[in-house]
Design a protein around this motif. Structure first.
Motif, short mmCIF file in Angstrom:
data_model
loop_
_atom_site.label_atom_id
_atom_site.label_comp_id
_atom_site.label_asym_id
_atom_site.label_seq_id
_atom_site.Cartn_x
_atom_site.Cartn_y
_atom_site.Cartn_z
N MET A 86 57.85 50.41 1.75
CA MET A 86 58.69 51.60 1.88
C MET A 86 57.91 52.85 2.31
N ILE A 87 56.67 52.72 2.73
CA ILE A 87 55.85 53.87 3.11
C ILE A 87 55.49 53.73 4.59
N TRP A 88 55.87 54.73 5.38
CA TRP A 88 55.64 54.75 6.82
C TRP A 88 54.93 56.03 7.22
N SER A 89 54.28 55.98 8.37
CA SER A 89 53.77 57.20 8.99
C SER A 89 53.93 57.07 10.50
N ALA A 90 53.99 58.20 11.15
CA ALA A 90 54.04 58.22 12.61
C ALA A 90 53.11 59.32 13.09
N GLN A 91 52.52 59.09 14.23
CA GLN A 91 51.57 60.02 14.81
C GLN A 91 51.87 60.11 16.30
N TYR A 110 56.77 59.33 5.70
CA TYR A 110 58.08 59.25 5.08
C TYR A 110 58.18 57.99 4.25
N LYS A 111 59.16 58.01 3.37
CA LYS A 111 59.37 56.91 2.44
C LYS A 111 60.79 56.37 2.64
N VAL A 119 64.37 59.63 10.39
CA VAL A 119 64.12 60.96 9.86
C VAL A 119 62.70 61.40 10.24
N GLY A 120 61.75 60.48 10.13
CA GLY A 120 60.38 60.81 10.51
C GLY A 120 60.25 61.11 11.99
N VAL A 121 60.94 60.36 12.83
CA VAL A 121 60.88 60.61 14.27
C VAL A 121 61.53 61.95 14.61
N ASP A 122 62.61 62.28 13.95
CA ASP A 122 63.25 63.58 14.17
C ASP A 122 62.30 64.72 13.78
N THR A 123 61.60 64.55 12.67
CA THR A 123 60.62 65.55 12.23
C THR A 123 59.47 65.64 13.23
N LEU A 124 59.03 64.49 13.73
CA LEU A 124 57.95 64.45 14.71
C LEU A 124 58.36 65.18 15.99
N ALA A 125 59.60 65.00 16.42
CA ALA A 125 60.08 65.68 17.63
C ALA A 125 60.00 67.19 17.44
N SER A 126 60.38 67.68 16.28
CA SER A 126 60.30 69.11 16.01
C SER A 126 58.86 69.62 16.07
N ALA A 127 57.94 68.81 15.55
CA ALA A 127 56.52 69.20 15.58
C ALA A 127 55.97 69.22 17.01
N LEU A 128 56.49 68.35 17.87
CA LEU A 128 56.00 68.26 19.24
C LEU A 128 56.54 69.35 20.16
#
Length: 143
Positions: A86-91, A110-111, A119-128
């Protein structure tokens, strides 16, 4: 006078990150491709002229070659890592195709199950966005 150029961002499929754990199951190629499609969609939704490119790169040199072949100004290359059930990361990193300059990496964690990775990809898009946003590029050209 400012020349308005169409600036396109190519978003590659995610690569599978290596958590260094034998028991961590990597995301499948279709899942990794779907993440690239989602990231491109998220960037377009924020007004960035982005498109998905069905290719995977793990380094800036590869991403730059793919970007040049697809005639884009910038390329986003990313990885997704499943550390535990249940633990993921994206870079993700952004490569300027002309100069080779790299912005990033941008990281999110994200968990949750695979569906929660969105949700993590959406957050990553905002960071990019600051690295790929067309309006920011035009403002920079005026200076």
């Amino acid at each position: 006078m400012i020349a308005l150029l169409a600036v396109f961002v190519g978003v590659l499929d995610f690569a599978a990150g290596d958590p260094g754990l034998d028991y961590a199951v990597a995301p499948t190629p279709p899942q990794l491709s779907a993440l690239g499609v989602r990231l491109a969609h998220d960037l377009r939704a924020d007004g960035t002229p982005a498109r998905h490119i069905a290719a995977t790169c793990e380094d800036a040199a590869c991403a730059r070659r793919v970007g040049a072949a697809h005639h884009v100004a910038r390329v986003v290359f990313s990885s997704a890592t499943r550390h535990m059930a249940m633990i993921w990361s994206a870079q993700a990193s952004v490569v300027d195709v002309a100069s080779g300059r790299v912005s990033g990496p941008y990281d999110v964690g994200y968990k949750g199950d695979y569906d929660a990775i969105a949700v993590g990809v959406d957050t990553l898009a905002s960071a990019l966005l600051p690295a790929v946003d067309r309006r920011a590029q035009l403002a920079h050209k005026r200076d």
